[in-house]
Design a protein around this motif. Structure first.
Motif, PDB file in Angstrom:
ATOM      1  N   GLN A  20      10.526   6.146  -0.085  1.00 25.95           N
ATOM      2  CA  GLN A  20      10.805   4.728  -0.287  1.00 25.95           C
ATOM      3  C   GLN A  20      12.285   4.412  -0.123  1.00 25.95           C
ATOM      4  N   PRO A  34       8.153  -2.399   0.483  1.00 28.87           N
ATOM      5  CA  PRO A  34       6.903  -1.715   0.143  1.00 28.87           C
ATOM      6  C   PRO A  34       7.131  -0.691  -0.963  1.00 28.87           C
ATOM      7  N   ASP A  35       6.344  -0.807  -2.030  1.00 35.91           N
ATOM      8  CA  ASP A  35       6.576  -0.001  -3.230  1.00 35.91           C
ATOM      9  C   ASP A  35       5.652   1.209  -3.227  1.00 35.91           C
ATOM     10  N   LEU A  39       2.371   2.516  -5.852  1.00 38.90           N
ATOM     11  CA  LEU A  39       1.059   2.976  -5.382  1.00 38.90           C
ATOM     12  C   LEU A  39       0.749   4.388  -5.877  1.00 38.90           C
ATOM     13  N   VAL A 108      -4.479  -2.853  -6.906  1.00 32.97           N
ATOM     14  CA  VAL A 108      -3.214  -2.921  -6.160  1.00 32.97           C
ATOM     15  C   VAL A 108      -2.669  -4.343  -6.154  1.00 32.97           C
ATOM     16  N   ALA A 112       0.787  -5.321  -7.918  1.00 33.23           N
ATOM     17  CA  ALA A 112       1.899  -5.848  -7.121  1.00 33.23           C
ATOM     18  C   ALA A 112       2.408  -7.165  -7.698  1.00 33.23           C
ATOM     19  N   THR A 144       2.790  -8.183  -2.349  1.00 39.23           N
ATOM     20  CA  THR A 144       1.342  -8.010  -2.318  1.00 39.23           C
ATOM     21  C   THR A 144       0.873  -7.612  -0.927  1.00 39.23           C
ATOM     22  N   TYR A 146       2.610  -6.136   1.608  1.00 37.53           N
ATOM     23  CA  TYR A 146       3.051  -4.797   1.986  1.00 37.53           C
ATOM     24  C   TYR A 146       2.265  -3.712   1.237  1.00 37.53           C
ATOM     25  N   ASP A 147       2.067  -3.916  -0.044  1.00 35.19           N
ATOM     26  CA  ASP A 147       1.345  -2.907  -0.829  1.00 35.19           C
ATOM     27  C   ASP A 147      -0.117  -2.813  -0.398  1.00 35.19           C
ATOM     28  N   ALA A 151      -1.656   0.601   0.911  1.00 30.49           N
ATOM     29  CA  ALA A 151      -2.557   1.233  -0.061  1.00 30.49           C
ATOM     30  C   ALA A 151      -3.675   2.057   0.565  1.00 30.49           C
TER      31      ALA A 151
END
Length: 223
Positions: A20, A34-35, A39, A108, A112, A144, A146-147, A151
């Protein structure tokens, strides 16, 4: 937490944090980043439950707070991921296996949105107004999106690794213990019956031999 859980969790969190910080943060995408750490926490919490999720979330958040280039107070993201990991662990099924992708995707989305709002709220309490300048609505939408896109490639793989680590053949009640139980049951129901029948046959043969021997002795006496 057991040693295999701790080792796997630490390894996955460190790898996710490195990717990351060194890759995803350098893409300069509009809005949020993006986290991958979030995740990872969600995937492990869905397998280990709310207690494991809270502990993993706190550790992952603390590492994120201390990893450069951190620009906020230490412990801020640790609190966020601790709460998120605990709540995500409550959605864990009893057997640790999810029947469809609807549940993880809903988790997810909720994580997020919840993590972004909670992070901005904690920042507002300590005087950090960066989220207000960027735009909270923009952060919510991009985080939301990007995750959700990331995911499907992360959560199922990490959940499979966590379940594989749970099936440790050296642990109590693992596959070896079940195999031992099955083997012992098979021996008692199969070999035990054969041995018992062989012993019964030997007893019958010995009894017949004694009767025959006694008959011969009685015959000798009569003669």
């Amino acid at each position: 937490m057991r040693f295999n859980r701790m080792l796997l969790s630490v390894t996955l969190v460190v790898v996710a944090l490195v990717i990351q910080v060194s890759v995803l943060a350098r893409l300069h995408l509009p809005g949020a980043v993006p986290d991958l750490v979030l995740l990872t926490v969600l995937a492990l919490a869905l397998v280990y439950g709310h207690v494991g999720g809270a502990l993993i979330g706190f550790g992952a958040g603390l590492l994120s707070d201390l990893a450069p280039p951190a620009d906020h107070a230490a412990g801020r993201y640790a609190l966020v991921l601790c709460v998120v990991g605990y709540l995500a662990g409550l959605a864990r099924p009893e057997n640790g296996r999810l029947k469809s992708a609807t549940g993880p995707m809903a988790v997810v989305v909720a994580a997020a949105i919840g993590s972004t709002v909670l992070y901005a709220g904690v920042g507002a309490l300590v005087g950090d107004t960066a989220a207000r300048h960027v735009g909270l609505s923009s952060l919510l939408i991009t985080a939301t999106l990007y995750d959700l896109l990331l995911a499907p490639f992360v959560v199922p793989v990490l959940m499979a690794l966590a379940r594989r680590a749970e099936n440790d053949p050296l642990s109590d009640g693992g596959p070896s213990a079940k195999t031992a139980d099955v083997s012992s049951g098979w021996l008692s129901s199969g070999t035990g019956l054969r041995i018992g029948s062989q012993r019964g046959g030997l007893r019958v043969k010995a009894a017949k031999a004694r009767v025959a021997r006694a008959g011969r002795i009685k015959g000798v006496k009569r003669l």
